[in-house]
Design a protein around this motif. Structure first.
Motif, short mmCIF file in Angstrom:
data_model
loop_
_atom_site.label_atom_id
_atom_site.label_comp_id
_atom_site.label_asym_id
_atom_site.label_seq_id
_atom_site.Cartn_x
_atom_site.Cartn_y
_atom_site.Cartn_z
N UNK A 116 0.84 -1.21 0.00
CA UNK A 116 0.00 0.00 0.00
C UNK A 116 0.87 1.25 0.00
N UNK A 117 1.90 1.27 0.86
CA UNK A 117 2.81 2.42 0.92
C UNK A 117 3.49 2.63 -0.43
N UNK A 118 3.95 1.53 -1.02
CA UNK A 118 4.63 1.61 -2.32
C UNK A 118 3.71 2.21 -3.39
N UNK A 119 2.47 1.74 -3.44
CA UNK A 119 1.52 2.25 -4.44
C UNK A 119 1.18 3.72 -4.18
N UNK A 120 1.03 4.07 -2.91
CA UNK A 120 0.72 5.45 -2.57
C UNK A 120 1.85 6.38 -2.99
N UNK A 121 3.09 5.97 -2.71
CA UNK A 121 4.24 6.78 -3.11
C UNK A 121 4.30 6.91 -4.63
N UNK A 122 4.11 5.80 -5.32
CA UNK A 122 4.19 5.80 -6.77
C UNK A 122 3.15 6.72 -7.40
N UNK A 123 1.95 6.74 -6.83
CA UNK A 123 0.85 7.51 -7.41
C UNK A 123 0.91 9.00 -7.04
N UNK A 124 1.42 9.32 -5.84
CA UNK A 124 1.21 10.67 -5.33
C UNK A 124 2.47 11.43 -4.93
N UNK A 125 3.64 10.82 -5.00
CA UNK A 125 4.83 11.50 -4.53
C UNK A 125 5.19 12.74 -5.36
N UNK A 126 4.88 12.70 -6.65
CA UNK A 126 5.25 13.82 -7.51
C UNK A 126 4.18 14.91 -7.49
N UNK A 127 4.63 16.15 -7.47
CA UNK A 127 3.71 17.27 -7.54
C UNK A 127 2.90 17.20 -8.84
N UNK A 128 1.60 17.53 -8.79
CA UNK A 128 0.82 17.60 -10.03
C UNK A 128 1.50 18.54 -11.02
N UNK A 129 1.57 18.15 -12.27
CA UNK A 129 2.32 18.91 -13.27
C UNK A 129 1.80 20.32 -13.47
N UNK A 130 0.50 20.54 -13.25
CA UNK A 130 -0.06 21.87 -13.47
C UNK A 130 -0.32 22.62 -12.18
N UNK A 131 0.29 22.16 -11.07
CA UNK A 131 0.16 22.88 -9.80
C UNK A 131 1.22 23.97 -9.77
N UNK A 132 0.81 25.18 -10.11
CA UNK A 132 1.75 26.30 -10.20
C UNK A 132 1.73 27.19 -8.96
N UNK A 133 0.64 27.13 -8.20
CA UNK A 133 0.51 27.98 -7.02
C UNK A 133 1.58 27.63 -5.99
N UNK A 134 2.47 28.58 -5.65
CA UNK A 134 3.57 28.27 -4.72
C UNK A 134 3.09 27.87 -3.33
N UNK A 135 1.96 28.44 -2.88
CA UNK A 135 1.47 28.09 -1.55
C UNK A 135 0.99 26.65 -1.50
N UNK A 136 0.26 26.21 -2.54
CA UNK A 136 -0.22 24.83 -2.57
C UNK A 136 0.92 23.85 -2.78
N UNK A 137 1.94 24.27 -3.53
CA UNK A 137 3.14 23.45 -3.68
C UNK A 137 3.80 23.22 -2.33
N UNK A 138 3.87 24.31 -1.54
CA UNK A 138 4.47 24.23 -0.22
C UNK A 138 3.68 23.28 0.68
N UNK A 139 2.36 23.41 0.64
CA UNK A 139 1.50 22.55 1.46
C UNK A 139 1.66 21.10 1.04
N UNK A 140 1.67 20.83 -0.25
CA UNK A 140 1.82 19.47 -0.76
C UNK A 140 3.15 18.87 -0.29
N UNK A 141 4.21 19.67 -0.37
CA UNK A 141 5.53 19.22 0.05
C UNK A 141 5.57 18.89 1.53
N UNK A 142 5.00 19.77 2.35
CA UNK A 142 5.08 19.58 3.79
C UNK A 142 4.14 18.49 4.29
#
Length: 234
Positions: A162-188
């Motif tokens: 489950x952890x492996x699949x979750x990382x594979x699907x969601x670890x990368x930032x969405x390609x069209x997420x340009x908002x720096x605040x939401x990028x920061x939230x996603x990262x943290x």
């Protein structure tokens, strides 16, 4: 919040969530002070791991990650008596993990059953146990060992998958997420989960409902953000 297990786990995750989501940084520093005050060494380790994750996640700041790691090690070892405390805690963990492995060997495939650790410990291992008495009979003091002992190898493999699949699907930032605040939230949010994953080698944070709620809330927010921006990309 008086118990270090609950307090340390919650504040560990809240440290990263507040750093990422709040513009008022004094609140984040206040939460960080709570993390230090928890005196949960596993939570401190998780915090160090989470900061390293943030430094490497987007901009690959390897140099700063190495500097921070060395600085954290220097601070921890510079505090008088801290080295002996860390050694003592590691020895205690080894004693508890040794008992946990013995339990696991009695039911390797399906485990001894969820929530049965304390009963089995008291009935079969307490009289021969020579490690630290405080908290030892409650759980294996490791998320992964707790799952292995309670649910067996099949359950642990399912959890890791489950952890492996979750990382594979969601670890990368969405390609069209340009908002720096939401990028920061996603990262943290990812930093909070990574911190718990590392701290979880030395503590069983999933045994407290308060921690579980925060873990799944962070994971859910990551999924929701990914879905929102995936839909925008259609």
């Amino acid at each position: 919040l008086s118990h270090h297990l609950t307090f340390g786990g919650q504040i560990l995750m809240l440290s990263f969530i507040t750093f990422g989501a709040l513009k008022n940084k004094w609140k984040s520093l206040f939460v960080l002070g709570g993390l230090v005050a928890s005196f949960a060494y596993s939570a401190w380790l998780g915090f160090i791991a989470g900061v390293i994750f943030v430094l490497l996640y987007n901009k690959n700041k390897i140099k700063y990650a190495v500097i921070f790691s060395l600085l954290a090690a220097a601070v921890l070892t510079a505090v008088p008596g801290n080295i002996s405390k860390i050694q003592g805690k590691l020895e205690g963990r080894m004693a508890i993990w040794s008992v946990s492995v013995k339990m696991y060997k009695t039911a390797p495939l399906l485990g001894i059953g969820r929530g049965q650790y304390t009963r089995v410990f008291k009935e079969q291992y307490m009289k021969d146990y020579t490690g630290p008495a405080s908290g030892s009979k409650c759980h294996p003091h490791s998320i992964y060992l707790s799952i292995l002992v309670g649910g067996g190898a099949l359950t642990l493999l399912a959890f890791l998958f489950f952890i492996y699949k979750f990382i594979k699907l969601y670890i990368h930032l969405p390609s069209n997420l340009e908002d720096p605040e939401w990028k920061l939230i996603y990262t943290f949010l990812w930093a909070a989960l990574f911190a718990i994953a590392v701290a979880g080698f030395f503590q069983t944070y999933l045994t407290d409902a308060e921690n579980s709620v925060l873990i799944w809330t962070a994971a859910g927010l990551i999924v929701k953000l990914k879905l929102i921006y995936s839909e925008k990309n259609l």
